[in-house]
Design a protein around this motif. Sequence first.
Motif, mmCIF file in Angstrom:
data_model
loop_
_atom_site.group_PDB
_atom_site.id
_atom_site.type_symbol
_atom_site.label_atom_id
_atom_site.label_comp_id
_atom_site.label_asym_id
_atom_site.label_seq_id
_atom_site.Cartn_x
_atom_site.Cartn_y
_atom_site.Cartn_z
ATOM 1 N N MET A 24 -3.397 5.548 6.436
ATOM 2 C CA MET A 24 -2.539 4.841 7.381
ATOM 3 C C MET A 24 -2.620 3.336 7.183
ATOM 4 S SD MET A 24 -2.187 5.034 11.445
ATOM 5 C CE MET A 24 -1.234 6.522 11.400
ATOM 6 N N GLU A 27 -0.480 2.450 4.321
ATOM 7 C CA GLU A 27 0.920 2.588 4.697
ATOM 8 C C GLU A 27 1.382 1.389 5.526
ATOM 9 O OE1 GLU A 27 1.581 5.991 7.109
ATOM 10 O OE2 GLU A 27 3.750 5.701 7.191
ATOM 11 N N ILE A 28 0.551 1.002 6.495
ATOM 12 C CA ILE A 28 0.932 -0.107 7.371
ATOM 13 C C ILE A 28 1.009 -1.413 6.597
ATOM 14 C CG2 ILE A 28 0.118 -1.508 9.314
ATOM 15 C CD1 ILE A 28 -0.860 1.109 10.611
ATOM 16 N N GLN A 30 1.664 -1.779 3.444
ATOM 17 C CA GLN A 30 2.860 -1.739 2.594
ATOM 18 C C GLN A 30 4.116 -2.048 3.410
ATOM 19 O OE1 GLN A 30 5.607 0.589 2.314
ATOM 20 N NE2 GLN A 30 6.363 -0.663 0.627
ATOM 21 N N ASN A 31 4.224 -1.392 4.562
ATOM 22 C CA ASN A 31 5.413 -1.591 5.394
ATOM 23 C C ASN A 31 5.512 -3.023 5.926
ATOM 24 O OD1 ASN A 31 7.059 0.917 5.772
ATOM 25 N ND2 ASN A 31 5.056 1.757 6.204
ATOM 26 N N LEU A 32 4.362 -3.567 6.310
ATOM 27 C CA LEU A 32 4.372 -4.951 6.823
ATOM 28 C C LEU A 32 4.763 -5.934 5.724
ATOM 29 C CD1 LEU A 32 1.264 -5.175 9.179
ATOM 30 C CD2 LEU A 32 3.653 -5.312 9.821
ATOM 31 N N GLU A 34 6.646 -5.359 3.221
ATOM 32 C CA GLU A 34 8.082 -5.244 2.999
ATOM 33 C C GLU A 34 8.864 -5.996 4.079
ATOM 34 O OE1 GLU A 34 11.031 -1.559 2.169
ATOM 35 O OE2 GLU A 34 8.973 -1.352 1.484
ATOM 36 N N LYS A 35 8.369 -5.876 5.314
ATOM 37 C CA LYS A 35 9.022 -6.564 6.422
ATOM 38 C C LYS A 35 8.957 -8.079 6.217
ATOM 39 C CE LYS A 35 9.207 -6.724 11.418
ATOM 40 N NZ LYS A 35 8.810 -6.070 12.665
ATOM 41 N N ASP A 38 11.464 -9.190 3.752
ATOM 42 C CA ASP A 38 12.796 -9.222 4.367
ATOM 43 C C ASP A 38 12.994 -10.485 5.189
ATOM 44 O OD1 ASP A 38 13.695 -6.918 3.316
ATOM 45 O OD2 ASP A 38 13.984 -5.856 5.223
ATOM 46 N N VAL A 55 2.848 -10.020 15.113
ATOM 47 C CA VAL A 55 3.063 -10.009 16.564
ATOM 48 C C VAL A 55 3.953 -8.836 16.969
ATOM 49 C CG1 VAL A 55 4.137 -11.252 18.479
ATOM 50 C CG2 VAL A 55 2.690 -12.475 16.865
ATOM 51 N N ASP A 56 4.984 -8.565 16.156
ATOM 52 C CA ASP A 56 5.925 -7.476 16.473
ATOM 53 C C ASP A 56 5.286 -6.101 16.387
ATOM 54 O OD1 ASP A 56 7.918 -9.182 16.928
ATOM 55 O OD2 ASP A 56 9.123 -8.726 15.146
ATOM 56 N N PHE A 57 4.149 -6.042 15.736
ATOM 57 C CA PHE A 57 3.579 -4.725 15.444
ATOM 58 C C PHE A 57 3.300 -3.904 16.700
ATOM 59 C CE2 PHE A 57 0.370 -1.635 14.256
ATOM 60 C CZ PHE A 57 0.943 -1.113 13.120
ATOM 61 N N TYR B 27 9.020 1.581 7.682
ATOM 62 C CA TYR B 27 9.784 0.360 7.945
ATOM 63 C C TYR B 27 11.287 0.647 7.974
ATOM 64 C CZ TYR B 27 11.610 -4.360 7.274
ATOM 65 O OH TYR B 27 12.308 -5.520 7.396
ATOM 66 N N LYS B 44 8.285 -0.355 18.473
ATOM 67 C CA LYS B 44 7.108 -1.080 17.981
ATOM 68 C C LYS B 44 6.503 -0.265 16.853
ATOM 69 C CE LYS B 44 6.601 -4.565 20.889
ATOM 70 N NZ LYS B 44 6.903 -5.883 20.325
ATOM 71 N N GLU B 45 6.098 -0.953 15.789
ATOM 72 C CA GLU B 45 5.523 -0.221 14.649
ATOM 73 C C GLU B 45 4.296 0.597 15.058
ATOM 74 O OE1 GLU B 45 6.699 -3.433 13.829
ATOM 75 O OE2 GLU B 45 7.183 -3.465 11.678
ATOM 76 N N ALA B 46 3.473 0.020 15.924
ATOM 77 C CA ALA B 46 2.260 0.731 16.344
ATOM 78 C C ALA B 46 2.618 2.089 16.936
ATOM 79 C CB ALA B 46 1.479 -0.094 17.351
ATOM 80 N N TYR B 49 3.814 4.623 14.125
ATOM 81 C CA TYR B 49 2.792 5.298 13.323
ATOM 82 C C TYR B 49 2.047 6.343 14.140
ATOM 83 C CZ TYR B 49 3.919 1.790 9.930
ATOM 84 O OH TYR B 49 4.609 1.009 9.069
ATOM 85 N N HIS B 70 7.769 -3.220 -4.522
ATOM 86 C CA HIS B 70 7.244 -4.416 -3.838
ATOM 87 C C HIS B 70 5.722 -4.470 -3.916
ATOM 88 C CE1 HIS B 70 11.135 -5.372 -2.111
ATOM 89 N NE2 HIS B 70 11.242 -4.119 -1.744
ATOM 90 N N GLY B 72 3.667 -2.170 -3.578
ATOM 91 C CA GLY B 72 2.958 -1.134 -2.817
ATOM 92 C C GLY B 72 3.671 0.192 -2.944
ATOM 93 N N GLN B 73 3.004 1.241 -2.467
ATOM 94 C CA GLN B 73 3.613 2.561 -2.548
ATOM 95 C C GLN B 73 4.085 2.963 -1.159
ATOM 96 O OE1 GLN B 73 0.685 5.011 -4.450
ATOM 97 N NE2 GLN B 73 2.264 6.164 -5.532
ATOM 98 N N ARG B 75 5.146 5.409 1.832
ATOM 99 C CA ARG B 75 4.855 6.784 2.224
ATOM 100 C C ARG B 75 6.104 7.339 2.919
ATOM 101 N NH1 ARG B 75 0.703 10.186 2.966
ATOM 102 N NH2 ARG B 75 -0.760 8.657 2.186
#
Lengths: 135, 109
Positions: A24, A27-28, A30-32, A34-35, A38, A55-57, B27, B44-46, B49, B70, B72-73, B75
Motif C-alpha cells: 500500500m 501504491e500511495i 506512486q499515485n501521489l 503522479e498527482k 499533474d 494535504v488533500d490526502f 489516482y 479523499k485518497e485516504a 485506499y 512515471h 513507478g508501477q 496498481r
Amino acid sequence: MRKIRSHVEEWFKDIPDSEAKEAMKAEIVQNLEEKVQDLIHKGKAEEDAINKAIVDFGDIADIKEELGGGQAARNARNRYGIHLGFSIWGSALIIGLMIFINFYTSPDTIWFVYPTFGVLWWPLTMFYRWLANKQ
Amino acid sequence: MIRSDAIRGHLDAIILRLIYEEDRYGYEISKEIAARTNERFQIKEATLYAVFQRLERKELIESYLGDVSHGGQRRYYKITKLGRAYLRETIEEWNEIKDIMNIFMEGLT
C-alpha cells in the motif's frame, strides 16, 4: 519527491509491518507522485504541488482501521482482561486482610462481611465491562 | 461540496462501478469521480485506499501491478465475478432506497 516518500513513511509508522502495508505504501507513493506531476503540469510549483497532494490526502485513520484488521479492538479486549484479573486479585487480598483483622482482633463479632460486600463491586464491575467488550 | 459522511455508505458502490467499467488505478479513480461530478464530490485518497482494502478482503475486487510509468508501477484494480453480482444487488437496493426516500423528500423545498 523524496518528501512524499518520507510523509508516507510517517503516516504508516505505527502500523505493524506486513506485506500489505508495504504494497500500500508503494501504491500511495506512486499515485501521489503522479498527482504531483499533474499539478506541476497545470502550472504549480513543485513545492506547492507536493504540499497540496499531501494535504488533500485526508485522514489516515481509515486506512489504519482496515490494515490493522481490528487490532485496536483486540488490544482493548486484552486490556479489559488484565483489569479484570487485577480486580480479582486486589479484592481477594483486601478481603483476606479483613478476615485476618476480624479474627485476630475481635473473633466474637463477624464484621468482615460488610467490607467484603463493598469491595466485591470492584471485580463485579470489571467482569461486566469485560463481558460487554467481549461481545 | 457534499458532506462526505452523507455519501460514505455508498462509496463501495461508486468505486465498484468505476472498476466495473474498466480496470483502473487509485489516482485515476479519484480523478474520474471529481470529473464526473464536476468536482461536486471529491473523494479523499485516504478513504479510497481504505475502500480498496475492504473490497479486496471481501474478494469483490482484485489488484495487479501494471507497466512501469512515471518512474513507478501503478496498481490496477479489477472487479471479480462476486464483485459484479454485489454491484448488481447494490444497484437494485439503491433504486429501492431512492423510491422510498423520494416519498418523503419530494414536494417540499
